[in-house]
Write a protein that holds these residues in place. Structure first.
Motif, PDB file in Angstrom:
ATOM      1  N   MET B 220       5.127 -60.355 -22.843  1.00 26.50           N
ATOM      2  CA  MET B 220       5.882 -59.510 -22.069  1.00 26.50           C
ATOM      3  C   MET B 220       7.088 -58.719 -22.661  1.00 26.50           C
ATOM      4  O   MET B 220       7.252 -57.731 -22.106  1.00 26.50           O
ATOM      5  N   ILE B 221       7.813 -59.378 -23.483  1.00 28.32           N
ATOM      6  CA  ILE B 221       8.954 -58.732 -24.053  1.00 28.32           C
ATOM      7  C   ILE B 221       8.822 -58.187 -25.290  1.00 28.32           C
ATOM      8  O   ILE B 221       9.597 -57.323 -25.815  1.00 28.32           O
ATOM      9  N   LEU B 222       7.382 -58.474 -25.932  1.00 29.62           N
ATOM     10  CA  LEU B 222       7.046 -57.543 -27.013  1.00 29.62           C
ATOM     11  C   LEU B 222       7.283 -56.113 -27.095  1.00 29.62           C
ATOM     12  O   LEU B 222       7.869 -55.500 -27.878  1.00 29.62           O
ATOM     13  N   PRO B 223       6.776 -55.338 -26.000  1.00 32.41           N
ATOM     14  CA  PRO B 223       6.833 -54.016 -26.223  1.00 32.41           C
ATOM     15  C   PRO B 223       8.580 -53.325 -26.095  1.00 32.41           C
ATOM     16  O   PRO B 223       8.866 -52.483 -26.482  1.00 32.41           O
ATOM     17  N   ILE B 224       9.032 -54.278 -25.173  1.00 32.22           N
ATOM     18  CA  ILE B 224      10.612 -53.995 -25.241  1.00 32.22           C
ATOM     19  C   ILE B 224      11.253 -53.930 -26.916  1.00 32.22           C
ATOM     20  O   ILE B 224      11.851 -52.873 -27.190  1.00 32.22           O
ATOM     21  N   PHE B 262      19.434 -50.165 -42.141  1.00 27.13           N
ATOM     22  CA  PHE B 262      19.844 -49.118 -41.276  1.00 27.13           C
ATOM     23  C   PHE B 262      19.577 -49.622 -39.747  1.00 27.13           C
ATOM     24  O   PHE B 262      20.392 -49.352 -38.782  1.00 27.13           O
ATOM     25  N   GLY B 263      18.336 -50.435 -39.445  1.00 25.46           N
ATOM     26  CA  GLY B 263      18.031 -50.618 -38.090  1.00 25.46           C
ATOM     27  C   GLY B 263      18.135 -52.004 -37.527  1.00 25.46           C
ATOM     28  O   GLY B 263      17.858 -52.181 -36.578  1.00 25.46           O
ATOM     29  N   ARG B 264      18.901 -52.829 -38.540  1.00 22.03           N
ATOM     30  CA  ARG B 264      18.864 -54.219 -38.248  1.00 22.03           C
ATOM     31  C   ARG B 264      19.787 -54.416 -36.992  1.00 22.03           C
ATOM     32  O   ARG B 264      19.286 -55.125 -36.016  1.00 22.03           O
ATOM     33  N   ALA B 265      20.884 -53.694 -36.561  1.00 21.38           N
ATOM     34  CA  ALA B 265      21.633 -53.904 -35.492  1.00 21.38           C
ATOM     35  C   ALA B 265      20.727 -53.516 -34.474  1.00 21.38           C
ATOM     36  O   ALA B 265      20.747 -54.189 -33.323  1.00 21.38           O
ATOM     37  N   GLY B 266      19.989 -52.431 -34.300  1.00 20.15           N
ATOM     38  CA  GLY B 266      19.332 -51.774 -33.132  1.00 20.15           C
ATOM     39  C   GLY B 266      18.013 -52.978 -32.996  1.00 20.15           C
ATOM     40  O   GLY B 266      17.854 -53.156 -31.780  1.00 20.15           O
ATOM     41  N   TYR B 267      17.695 -53.556 -33.922  1.00 23.08           N
ATOM     42  CA  TYR B 267      16.719 -54.692 -33.852  1.00 23.08           C
ATOM     43  C   TYR B 267      17.165 -55.930 -33.128  1.00 23.08           C
ATOM     44  O   TYR B 267      16.656 -56.236 -32.192  1.00 23.08           O
ATOM     45  N   VAL B 268      18.387 -56.178 -33.440  1.00 18.98           N
ATOM     46  CA  VAL B 268      18.929 -57.346 -32.900  1.00 18.98           C
ATOM     47  C   VAL B 268      19.278 -56.978 -31.282  1.00 18.98           C
ATOM     48  O   VAL B 268      18.987 -57.718 -30.498  1.00 18.98           O
ATOM     49  N   SER B 269      19.891 -56.016 -30.992  1.00 19.60           N
ATOM     50  CA  SER B 269      20.152 -55.538 -29.754  1.00 19.60           C
ATOM     51  C   SER B 269      18.718 -55.369 -28.902  1.00 19.60           C
ATOM     52  O   SER B 269      18.703 -55.968 -27.665  1.00 19.60           O
ATOM     53  N   ALA B 270      17.819 -54.890 -29.520  1.00 14.17           N
ATOM     54  CA  ALA B 270      16.351 -54.800 -28.861  1.00 14.17           C
ATOM     55  C   ALA B 270      16.001 -56.172 -28.507  1.00 14.17           C
ATOM     56  O   ALA B 270      15.578 -56.378 -27.303  1.00 14.17           O
ATOM     57  N   SER B 271      16.208 -57.253 -29.385  1.00 12.27           N
ATOM     58  CA  SER B 271      15.694 -58.453 -29.093  1.00 12.27           C
ATOM     59  C   SER B 271      16.560 -59.224 -27.921  1.00 12.27           C
ATOM     60  O   SER B 271      16.032 -60.070 -27.123  1.00 12.27           O
ATOM     61  N   MET B 272      17.835 -58.837 -27.986  1.00 15.92           N
ATOM     62  CA  MET B 272      18.764 -59.516 -26.692  1.00 15.92           C
ATOM     63  C   MET B 272      18.114 -58.892 -25.397  1.00 15.92           C
ATOM     64  O   MET B 272      18.324 -59.552 -24.458  1.00 15.92           O
ATOM     65  N   LEU B 273      17.835 -57.625 -25.515  1.00 13.71           N
ATOM     66  CA  LEU B 273      17.431 -57.030 -24.365  1.00 13.71           C
ATOM     67  C   LEU B 273      16.118 -57.509 -23.954  1.00 13.71           C
ATOM     68  O   LEU B 273      15.724 -57.816 -22.600  1.00 13.71           O
ATOM     69  N   GLY B 274      15.270 -57.882 -24.906  1.00  9.73           N
ATOM     70  CA  GLY B 274      13.978 -58.658 -24.689  1.00  9.73           C
ATOM     71  C   GLY B 274      14.529 -60.166 -23.980  1.00  9.73           C
ATOM     72  O   GLY B 274      13.830 -60.723 -23.030  1.00  9.73           O
ATOM     73  N   LEU B 275      15.490 -60.810 -24.592  1.00  8.65           N
ATOM     74  CA  LEU B 275      15.791 -61.953 -24.179  1.00  8.65           C
ATOM     75  C   LEU B 275      16.308 -61.941 -22.466  1.00  8.65           C
ATOM     76  O   LEU B 275      16.128 -62.911 -21.803  1.00  8.65           O
ATOM     77  N   GLY B 276      17.063 -60.702 -22.172  1.00  8.81           N
ATOM     78  CA  GLY B 276      17.531 -60.457 -21.163  1.00  8.81           C
ATOM     79  C   GLY B 276      16.247 -60.757 -19.955  1.00  8.81           C
ATOM     80  O   GLY B 276      16.500 -61.152 -18.847  1.00  8.81           O
ATOM     81  N   ARG B 277      15.476 -59.914 -20.521  1.00  5.16           N
ATOM     82  CA  ARG B 277      14.237 -59.972 -19.434  1.00  5.16           C
ATOM     83  C   ARG B 277      13.424 -61.235 -19.360  1.00  5.16           C
ATOM     84  O   ARG B 277      12.982 -61.622 -18.190  1.00  5.16           O
ATOM     85  N   ALA B 278      13.421 -61.987 -20.384  1.00  6.05           N
ATOM     86  CA  ALA B 278      12.834 -63.261 -20.784  1.00  6.05           C
ATOM     87  C   ALA B 278      13.449 -63.982 -19.461  1.00  6.05           C
ATOM     88  O   ALA B 278      12.776 -64.966 -18.817  1.00  6.05           O
ATOM     89  N   LEU B 279      14.793 -64.159 -19.432  1.00  8.64           N
ATOM     90  CA  LEU B 279      15.488 -65.040 -18.714  1.00  8.64           C
ATOM     91  C   LEU B 279      15.556 -64.849 -17.302  1.00  8.64           C
ATOM     92  O   LEU B 279      15.146 -65.759 -16.398  1.00  8.64           O
ATOM     93  N   GLY B 280      15.135 -63.540 -16.958  1.00  9.94           N
ATOM     94  CA  GLY B 280      15.070 -63.100 -15.616  1.00  9.94           C
ATOM     95  C   GLY B 280      13.539 -63.133 -14.888  1.00  9.94           C
ATOM     96  O   GLY B 280      13.240 -62.922 -13.620  1.00  9.94           O
ATOM     97  N   GLU B 281      12.598 -63.159 -15.870  1.00  9.26           N
ATOM     98  CA  GLU B 281      11.260 -63.283 -15.488  1.00  9.26           C
ATOM     99  C   GLU B 281      10.883 -64.114 -14.440  1.00  9.26           C
ATOM    100  O   GLU B 281      11.294 -65.519 -14.619  1.00  9.26           O
ATOM    101  N   THR B 282      10.255 -63.732 -13.390  1.00  9.58           N
ATOM    102  CA  THR B 282       9.973 -64.888 -12.445  1.00  9.58           C
ATOM    103  C   THR B 282       8.489 -64.994 -11.885  1.00  9.58           C
ATOM    104  O   THR B 282       8.183 -66.230 -12.271  1.00  9.58           O
ATOM    105  N   ILE B 283       7.733 -64.015 -11.755  1.00 15.16           N
ATOM    106  CA  ILE B 283       6.493 -64.276 -11.154  1.00 15.16           C
ATOM    107  C   ILE B 283       5.535 -64.984 -12.009  1.00 15.16           C
ATOM    108  O   ILE B 283       4.955 -65.923 -11.635  1.00 15.16           O
ATOM    109  N   ALA B 284       5.410 -64.469 -13.283  1.00 13.31           N
ATOM    110  CA  ALA B 284       4.724 -64.909 -14.162  1.00 13.31           C
ATOM    111  C   ALA B 284       5.053 -66.480 -14.534  1.00 13.31           C
ATOM    112  O   ALA B 284       3.931 -67.399 -14.433  1.00 13.31           O
TER     113      ALA B 284
END
Lengths: 258, 356
Positions: B220-224, B262-284
Motif C-alpha cells: 500500500m505504501i509502495l506507490p507513495i 541528488f535524490g537521497r533526501a527526497g527518497y528518505v522523505s518519501a519513505s517517511m510519508l509512506g511510514l505516516g500512511r502506514a501508521l494510520g492505515e485502518t481498515i486493511a
C-alpha cells in the motif's frame, strides 16, 4: 598519452534526422583544433561523437569511423565506457559534482577506474589541480564542496577532473561561454599549456578565441535549416583567418553572414 | 522620471513614512524641495501601500486558506485533548505502560497503549523495511533504465496501486496473500524461531498476523515511495549525469555518483510519508489482524491491534463519553506519532535543501 584522431565519412543522426553529413578530418597529437560555425551547424554534435557521448541521447547514432591512433572507437568490440575514460570532456557550463569535495571531484575519474590508494589519489589531485592552474587557489580547502567556487574556478576544476585521468584526447565544448573575460583568459592560457601534453579539440562561438588558441580550425555550416550540417573546410588557423579557400568561410569570419 | 518621489532621492524613500509622522526630523533639512509638493497617489513610490483590488482579494483568499488549515489541525488536536482528559483521570492502569486496553465499562476504566503502540510501530516499520528497497529499485528503474515507452505506462500502473481502496487490500491480504505465504511463515518460525521476530505467535488463526499485515501495508505504501522518489530522481540535472558519463561511468556508477546523492533526501522523505500512511492505515489491518487477549511478544507472527484498528473495531459498541474518550486518547497518541514522523521527514528535506 596524446593520440591522433581521424574521422572518416562520419554521418551523425538524431533518430531520422540527419544532423551532420559526411565529415572527414584529422587532428594531430599535441595540437589544438577549433570547431567554429553558426549555431545548429553540428559542431558540438561532432565533438560529442569523438567520445561516444552522442549516443547517450535516445535514438542518436553515428555512421563512419572515428580512429584513435588508427583504432576505430566505434568498432563492434569497443566499450563506450572505456572510450570515455581515455577521451576527456569539458562542458559548456561548469558541472562539478555538487555533493563531492574539490579533491573528490578531481579524482572521481580515477576512482571509477578502481584506483583506491589514498596517497596516489592525493598526488594525482595535486598534479591535476596544478595542471589546471587552480592549485594555489584551492589547496587550503580541498575538502570543501566544489560548488562553492566561482564559475571560472569551477570550470578549471572540471578541466582538472578531465586531465586527472591523463586522457588521450581532451574535448572542450564551448568551455568559456559561461565565463567572464578574465576567467576566459585563464582558461585560454591553460589550453596553451595543456597542448604540450594533450590533443585538444575545442568548440567555440568566439572566433577571436579560435584564432588565439588553436593550431587548426574547422568551419562547419549548413546549407539551410533542416539540412544536415557539414564541414566546409579545415586548415591551419592563420590561413583560415587570413585567406580561406571557401567563400562561406570568409563570409562567416568577416561577419558577413546571413 | 517626472515623478517627484523618484527624482527626490532619499526623501522619495522616506516619504510614505513622513506622512505617517514617524520621521519628521529626517524630513526637515530638505523640507521645501519635494516634500512640500502634494504627495501623489501611493503607486510608484517605494514601499507603497497601495494594492490592486484583485490582489487584495486573492491575498485574503490565500491567507484565509492558510489560516483555515492551521486552525483545523489545531482544532483536531484540541478536540482529541479535551475528550481524552476525563477518562485519563479515571484510568486505573498506567496509560503509557499498561498492555491491556479495557475501556468498555465506564466505571472501571483500565487502559494502556503500550501494546497498541508496539504493534503499530512494528507493523509499520516492517512494511517500510520491505517497501523502501523495492520502491527505490522501481524508481531507479523507471527513471534511469526503462525506455520511455515502458516507463510511462509502468509509472501509471504504480500510481494506480495507490488508488486501490484499502478494503480491497485487506480482503486480498487475508484471503489470498495470507494462505499463500503461510508455508514461508511456518518455515521462518521453524528455523528462525529463536529470534524474537520469528518466535511462535500468540494467535491461532493462520496468517492473521503482523507478518501478513506488514506485507500488505508495504504494497500500500509502495506507490507513495515510488512516485515521490521517481519525481526527485528524474530531476537530477542532465549536466551532472553527463559529467559522470564523460568520465567513463557505467550506468550504475552514474546512479551512484549523481542520481543517488541528488535524490537521497527526497527518497528518505518519501519513505517517511509512506511510514505516516502506514501508521494510520485502518481498515486493511482491521480485517487482517486477529484480535487476541494475549499480550504482544514482538513476534511478526503475533496478532493484536494497532491504534487505528483497535479504535475501528471497538467504536461501534461505545455508548458513553468516558469509554469513547479512552479511545480518543489512543487516537491522540497516533496523531502525535504521525505528526512526529512527518516533522522528521520535513526536517530531512529542509536540511538537504539548504545544502543544494
Amino acid at each position: 598519452m596524446a593520440k591522433r584522431l581521424d574521422l572518416k565519412d562520419v554521418n551523425i543522426f538524431y533518430g531520422r534526422f540527419h544532423a551532420v553529413d559526411n565529415v572527414t578530418l584529422s587532428v594531430a597529437p599535441r595540437s589544438v583544433t577549433a570547431f567554429i560555425g553558426p549555431s545548429g551547424c553540428g559542431k558540438s554534435t561532432v565533438l560529442r561523437t569523438l567520445n561516444r557521448m552522442h549516443e547517450v541521447i535516445p535514438g542518436a547514432r553515428v555512421e563512419g569511423e572515428v580512429l584513435l591512433d588508427g583504432e576505430n572507437i566505434y568498432g563492434s568490440s569497443v566499450d563506450p565506457v572505456g572510450v570515455r575514460r581515455t577521451i576527456g570532456m569539458v562542458f559548456q557550463r561548469p558541472n562539478p559534482f555538487p555533493t563531492m569535495s574539490i579533491r573528490d571531484n578531481v579524482v572521481a575519474g580515477l576512482k571509477l577506474q578502481g584506483r583506491k590508494s589514498r596517497k596516489e589519489l592525493d598526488e594525482v589531485a595535486e598534479r591535476a589541480l596544478r595542471g589546471a592552474n587552480l592549485w594555489n587557489e584551492v589547496k587550503d580547502r580541498l575538502t570543501k564542496p566544489g560548488g562553492g567556487l566561482s564559475g571560472g574556478q569551477q570550470q578549471r576544476l572540471c578541466i582538472a577532473r578531465a586531465i586527472a585521468v591523463q586522457p588521450d584526447v581532451l574535448l572542450m565544448d564551448e568551455p568559456c561561454s559561461a565565463l567572464d573575460p578574465i576567467s576566459t583568459l585563464a582558461i585560454e592560457d591553460l589550453i596553451a599549456e595543456l597542448k604540450t601534453e594533450y590533443t585538444i579539440v575545442i568548440v567555440t562561438h568566439n572566433m577571436q578565441q579560435a584564432a588565439r588558441v588553436s593550431d587548426q580550425t574547422a568551419f562547419f555550416n549548413l546549407r539551410a535549416t533542416g539540412e544536415p550540417g557539414r564541414l566546409v573546410e579545415i586548415d591551419d588557423t592563420p590561413k583560415m583567418f587570413s585567406n580561406p579557400t571557401q567563400q562561406a568561410t570568409e563570409d562567416y569570419i568577416s561577419g558577413r553572414f546571413g | 522620471m517626472s515623478d517627484p518621489t523618484v527624482t527626490g532621492g532619499p526623501t522619495g524613500i522616506g516619504e510614505p513614512a513622513d506622512r505617517w509622522g514617524s520621521s519628521v526630523s529626517a524630513a526637515v533639512p530638505e523640507a521645501g524641495i519635494p516634500a512640500t509638493e502634494p504627495p501623489p497617489p501611493d503607486q510608484g513610490s517605494i514601499g507603497a501601500t497601495f494594492v490592486q483590488r484583485g490582489d487584495r482579494i486573492f491575498r485574503f483568499l490565500a491567507t484565509g486558506s492558510g489560516v483555515f488549515i492551521v486552525a483545523l489541525i489545531g482544532a483536531i488536536g484540541l478536540f482529541l485533548l479535551i475528550q481524552a482528559v476525563p477518562p485519563l483521570l479515571q484510568n486505573h492502569a498506567n496509560f503509557l505502560t499498561s498492555r491491556q486496553f479495557e475501556a468498555g465499562d465506564p466505571n472501571n476504566l483500565s487502559f494502556g497503549i503500550l501494546d497498541l503502540l508496539l504493534v503499530t510501530v512494528e507493523v509499520s516499520v516492517f512494511a517500510l523495511v520491505l517497501a523502501m528497497p523495492l520502491g527505490l529499485g522501481i524508481a531507479l528503474f523507471l527513471t534511469q533504465y526503462a525506455p520511455a515507452r515502458v516507463a510511462r505506462p509502468f509509472g501509471y500502473l504504480v500510481d494506480l496501486l495507490a488508488a486501490v481502496p484499502s478494503i480491497i487490500f485487506g480482503l486480498w491480504g487475508l484471503f489470498v496473500l495470507a494462505p499463500a505465504i503461510q508455508p514461508f511463515a511456518v518455515w521462518l518460525e521453524t528455523h528462525l524461531g529463536w529470534f524474537f521476530l520469528f518466535s511462535p505467535g500468540n494467535v491461532g488463526i493462520a496468517g492473521a498476523t503482523v507478518f501478513t499485515a506488514g506485507i500488505v501495508l508495504a504494497v500500500m505504501i509502495l506507490p507513495i515511495i515510488t512516485a515521490i522518489s521517481r519525481e526527485v530522481f528524474a530531476r537530477t540535472p542532465r549536466a551532472h549525469i553527463e559529467a559522470a558519463l564523460a568520465l567513463g561511468a557505467t550506468k550504475w556508477e552514474v546512479v551512484r555518483m549523481t542520481v543517488w546523492p541528488f535524490g537521497r533526501a527526497g527518497y528518505v522523505s518519501a519513505s517517511m510519508l509512506g511510514l505516516g500512511r502506514a501508521l494510520g492505515e485502518t481498515i486493511a489491518l482491521t480485517i487482517i489482524l486477529a484480535a487476541t487477549p494475549r499480550i504482544f511478544t514482538g513476534s511478526l507472527f503475533d496478532g493484536g491491534a494497532t491504534f487505528a484498528s483497535k479504535i475501528a473495531l471497538s467504536f461501534a459498541e461505545l455508548n458513553n463519553n468516558l469509554s469513547a474518550g479512552a479511545f480518543i486518547a489512543a487516537g491522540l497518541v497516533l496523531f502525535v506519532l504521525t505528526f512526529l514522523v512527518n516533522a522528521a521527514a520535513r526536517w530531512v528535506i529542509n536540511r538537504s535543501g539548504a545544502k543544494a
